[in-house]
Design a protein around this motif. Structure first.
Motif, PDB file in Angstrom:
ATOM      1  N   UNK A 119      54.474 100.790  -7.710  1.00 56.17           N
ATOM      2  CA  UNK A 119      53.809 100.228  -6.533  1.00 56.17           C
ATOM      3  C   UNK A 119      52.884 101.279  -5.923  1.00 56.17           C
ATOM      4  N   UNK A 120      51.616 100.930  -5.813  1.00 57.51           N
ATOM      5  CA  UNK A 120      50.609 101.840  -5.280  1.00 57.51           C
ATOM      6  C   UNK A 120      49.997 101.225  -4.021  1.00 57.51           C
ATOM      7  N   UNK A 121      50.133 101.884  -2.863  1.00 54.42           N
ATOM      8  CA  UNK A 121      49.530 101.337  -1.640  1.00 54.42           C
ATOM      9  C   UNK A 121      48.015 101.178  -1.800  1.00 54.42           C
ATOM     10  N   UNK A 122      47.518  99.988  -1.512  1.00 49.40           N
ATOM     11  CA  UNK A 122      46.095  99.700  -1.675  1.00 49.40           C
ATOM     12  C   UNK A 122      45.223 100.534  -0.742  1.00 49.40           C
ATOM     13  N   UNK A 123      45.786 101.047   0.334  1.00 51.18           N
ATOM     14  CA  UNK A 123      45.007 101.888   1.253  1.00 51.18           C
ATOM     15  C   UNK A 123      44.790 103.293   0.689  1.00 51.18           C
ATOM     16  N   UNK A 124      45.586 103.669  -0.320  1.00 49.66           N
ATOM     17  CA  UNK A 124      45.500 105.015  -0.887  1.00 49.66           C
ATOM     18  C   UNK A 124      44.981 105.046  -2.320  1.00 49.66           C
ATOM     19  N   UNK A 125      45.057 103.918  -3.008  1.00 52.24           N
ATOM     20  CA  UNK A 125      44.703 103.885  -4.430  1.00 52.24           C
ATOM     21  C   UNK A 125      43.704 102.768  -4.713  1.00 52.24           C
ATOM     22  N   UNK A 126      42.898 103.006  -5.735  1.00 50.13           N
ATOM     23  CA  UNK A 126      41.974 101.976  -6.229  1.00 50.13           C
ATOM     24  C   UNK A 126      42.300 101.782  -7.703  1.00 50.13           C
ATOM     25  N   UNK A 127      41.948 100.645  -8.218  1.00 45.88           N
ATOM     26  CA  UNK A 127      42.221 100.364  -9.623  1.00 45.88           C
ATOM     27  C   UNK A 127      40.895 100.262 -10.380  1.00 45.88           C
ATOM     28  N   UNK A 128      40.865 100.862 -11.559  1.00 44.05           N
ATOM     29  CA  UNK A 128      39.724 100.760 -12.453  1.00 44.05           C
ATOM     30  C   UNK A 128      40.261 100.416 -13.830  1.00 44.05           C
ATOM     31  N   UNK A 129      39.489  99.674 -14.599  1.00 47.26           N
ATOM     32  CA  UNK A 129      39.908  99.426 -15.971  1.00 47.26           C
ATOM     33  C   UNK A 129      38.697  99.265 -16.867  1.00 47.26           C
ATOM     34  N   UNK A 130      38.912  99.578 -18.101  1.00 46.79           N
ATOM     35  CA  UNK A 130      37.883  99.442 -19.115  1.00 46.79           C
ATOM     36  C   UNK A 130      38.463  98.712 -20.297  1.00 46.79           C
ATOM     37  N   UNK A 131      37.693  97.805 -20.819  1.00 44.22           N
ATOM     38  CA  UNK A 131      38.059  97.154 -22.072  1.00 44.22           C
ATOM     39  C   UNK A 131      37.014  97.599 -23.078  1.00 44.22           C
ATOM     40  N   UNK A 132      37.486  98.229 -24.131  1.00 42.39           N
ATOM     41  CA  UNK A 132      36.567  98.766 -25.132  1.00 42.39           C
ATOM     42  C   UNK A 132      36.817  98.108 -26.470  1.00 42.39           C
ATOM     43  N   UNK A 133      35.760  97.897 -27.184  1.00 41.49           N
ATOM     44  CA  UNK A 133      35.855  97.286 -28.505  1.00 41.49           C
ATOM     45  C   UNK A 133      36.457  98.294 -29.482  1.00 41.49           C
ATOM     46  N   UNK A 134      37.327  97.809 -30.332  1.00 43.97           N
ATOM     47  CA  UNK A 134      37.967  98.675 -31.328  1.00 43.97           C
ATOM     48  C   UNK A 134      36.989  99.063 -32.420  1.00 43.97           C
TER      49      UNK A 134
END
Length: 134
Positions: A119-134
């Motif tokens: 659990x990550x408090x939204x006030x302290x953390x942001x989420x990033x993600x990448x989908x890369x082709x194999x």
């Protein structure tokens, strides 16, 4: 960040719902279907052992890692509801609507089935993600 571990095979809520003649779903408190309520209470108990802080009122970026003993896991998307209900029942959060976004991962661990929750408090953390082709 708060990390919680719930031992044992995850249980899906959808496997324990019954429907009345009007099609309304309900969860029985007795009989074989009460296993779900016991699981929800078990989650709450483990959460209360591992977290003694104040109730969290903000949104939480949630990572759920489900470890199954084998490949018989059913529909993966049915598991978070039981886990979220257990978190709410524990009192760590006010409402399971606070758990967003939720990232869900599944693994096999024959020796140690479990659920790991981060659990990550939204006030302290942001989420990033990448989908890369194999």
């Amino acid at each position: 960040m708060i990390k919680l571990v719930i031992p044992g095979r995850p249980i899906s809520k959808s496997n324990f719902k019954l429907h009345n003649v009007n099609g309304q779903a309900w969860m029985p408190a007795k009989g074989k279907y009460s296993k779900y309520l016991a699981y929800e209470n078990m989650i709450a108990g483990y959460v209360n052992q591992q977290y003694q802080g104040e109730q969290i009122e903000e949104n939480l970026i949630t990572v759920m890692k489900l470890y199954f003993p084998n490949k018989k896991m059913g529909d993966l998307h049915n598991y978070p509801k039981s886990i979220c209900d257990g978190l709410e029942k524990s009192g760590i959060i006010k409402n399971d609507k606070q758990l967003k976004p939720v990232m869900l991962f599944d693994f096999i661990d024959k020796e140690n089935p479990r659920v790991e929750i981060e659990l990550y408090p939204a006030s302290e953390y942001a989420i990033e993600y990448n989908i890369v082709k194999k």
